[in-house]
Every structure is written in C-alpha cells, then in structure tokens.
Enzyme design. Structure first.
Site, PDB file in Angstrom:
ATOM      1  N   ASP A  12       0.838  -1.201   0.137  1.00 12.52           N
ATOM      2  CA  ASP A  12      -0.127  -0.043  -0.130  1.00 12.52           C
ATOM      3  C   ASP A  12       0.957   1.037  -0.019  1.00 12.52           C
ATOM      4  O   ASP A  12       2.234   1.250   0.269  1.00 12.52           O
ATOM      5  CB  ASP A  12      -0.966   0.041   1.298  1.00 12.52           C
ATOM      6  N   ASP A  14      -0.196   5.115   0.949  1.00 17.08           N
ATOM      7  CA  ASP A  14      -0.377   6.042   2.181  1.00 17.08           C
ATOM      8  C   ASP A  14      -0.352   5.341   3.403  1.00 17.08           C
ATOM      9  O   ASP A  14      -1.134   4.264   3.522  1.00 17.08           O
ATOM     10  CB  ASP A  14      -1.772   6.747   1.722  1.00 17.08           C
ATOM     11  N   ASP A 178      -1.986  -0.734   5.923  1.00 13.96           N
ATOM     12  CA  ASP A 178      -2.206  -0.320   7.122  1.00 13.96           C
ATOM     13  C   ASP A 178      -3.616  -0.220   7.606  1.00 13.96           C
ATOM     14  O   ASP A 178      -3.845   0.191   8.657  1.00 13.96           O
ATOM     15  CB  ASP A 178      -1.509   1.030   7.266  1.00 13.96           C
TER      16      ASP A 178
END
Length: 227
Positions: A12, A14, A178
């Site tokens: 991922d 961000d 996250d």
C-alpha cells in the site's frame, strides 16, 4: 536468499510506504474551505485515509451536514486539482522504506505498489521521491477501470492485488498495508497480509487480523521470513 518465502511483495502507499497525511489533509481543507465548511486539523487526516480521496473528502463533508451529489462532485474535483499540484510538498517515505525496497530487490523479490490513490498521482509522487524506478508495478484506484455500478475497482476488492501478482510475474505474493481495506483485499485475493501498524490504521493489529504486524518497516523482512 534463495529460500525467501515470497516472490512478490506489494505495498500500500499512504501510511505504509509514504507518510502522506499532511498533503492529503491540506487538499481536504482546501476543498472544505471552498465549500464553506470548517477546516479540520491536519493531523486528523490520518483518520480519513484508506478508501481513496473521494471517501476521505466525503467523510469530512458528511461530518458537517453533507452536500448534494453535484455540489460534492464539484468540490471533489477541486480537491483533486489542488492535490495534483501539491502532492509532494510534505510527503516523505517512512523510515527504512528505501532500505527495505532495496533489500527485497537484492533478494530477487519483485516489489510494487497497490493503492487506492489515482495511479497518476501515485506515479507522480513516487517519481518526485525518486522511488518509482525501484518498483515493477504501480496499480492505482483507477487503474482497473470501473465496475458495473460505476465505482472504481479498488481495494477492498481483490482485483488490484490479483493484477499485482500478474504484473509481478506470478508466484508467492504477500501484501503490506495499514488499513482494513488492505487486509480485506488480501484476504479476498487469498494471499498473506502484513499490517503496518505505524501507519494510518483504522483498527488495532488484533482488529485488523493480519497474518503478521510490524511497528516499523525495519521489521518487515523478518516478519516476512516468519510467515
């Protein structure tokens, strides 16, 4: 190095590879101000990141009463325009990001990015930060087009991760992210997932339910070896 458990590691963006909330929060506030809404503390942007820019802005607008569809659409376009001109002002790689990418490549692992950020923005930011050449693929939230319902095919759907495995040449694949979007996408794609608990998590490590969790990218290699 030959016995490393994965052929492909997809990240991922961000809150996993890059700390982006200041630039995203500034773009949200730009749009909110244009729409006559109160701005939000920049640090609170960490609570809105995960599903993409549209969801991020919608949550902020809905918290203040919401907007009609067309008015929201105009505000969303204004946000994207602003962000496209200011996406790498404060954004930086997380500590150890460069070292981890290089270490994985040295082990013969293919690395890339799967994000809900539009591909153009993701590539632009990664280029500005001189990371793009380390990646075999960048799949954005708009890369796979739209589903019949008109929505972009993005996480938590498994399709972007399955595409990452294809672009990476196939083989044993793991995802690092996250948020619950990341974990759900990996689960749907039936691959292992590592929770980046230093990022913009929308739950604890236990709530996210990943196969492993890390508090820093410095711990990723050993976490992967343990899966």
């Amino acid at each position: 190095m030959a016995d490393f458990p994965f052929d492909i590691v997809a990240f991922d963006l961000d809150g996993t590879l890059l700390e982006t909330h200041r630039d995203l929060g500034t773009a949200v506030n730009h749009a909110l101000a244009l729409g006559g809404f109160a701005t939000v503390p920049i640090e609170s942007a960490t609570d809105l990141i995960g599903g993409g820019a549209k969801i991020m802005l919608k949550q902020a607008v809905d918290a203040q009463g919401g907007l009609e569809h067309e008015e929201f659409r105009k505000l969303y376009k204004a946000m994207l325009t602003y962000y496209g001109e200011n996406y790498a002002v404060h954004t930086r790689p997380y500590p150890h990001a460069v070292e981890v990418l290089d270490e994985l490549s040295a082990r013969g692992v293919t690395v890339g990015v799967v994000t809900n950020k539009f591909e153009q923005f993701a590539r632009g930011i990664l280029g500005e930060l001189e990371l793009i050449d380390r990646l075999a693929f960048v799949i954005g939230g708009d890369s796979l087009g739209k589903a019949p319902d008109g929505k972009h095919i993005a996480k938590p759907a498994p399709d972007p991760i399955l595409k990452a495995r294809e672009l990476g040449g196939g083989g044993r694949t793991v995802f690092v992210g996250d948020s619950s979007y990341d974990v759900k996408a990996a689960r749907a794609a039936q691959i292992p997932v590592v929770a980046a608990c230093y990022g913009y998590c929308d739950g604890t490590a236990e709530e996210l339910g990943a196969d492993a969790s890390i508090d820093s990218l410095s711990g990723l290699i050993s976490a992967l070896e343990g899966l």
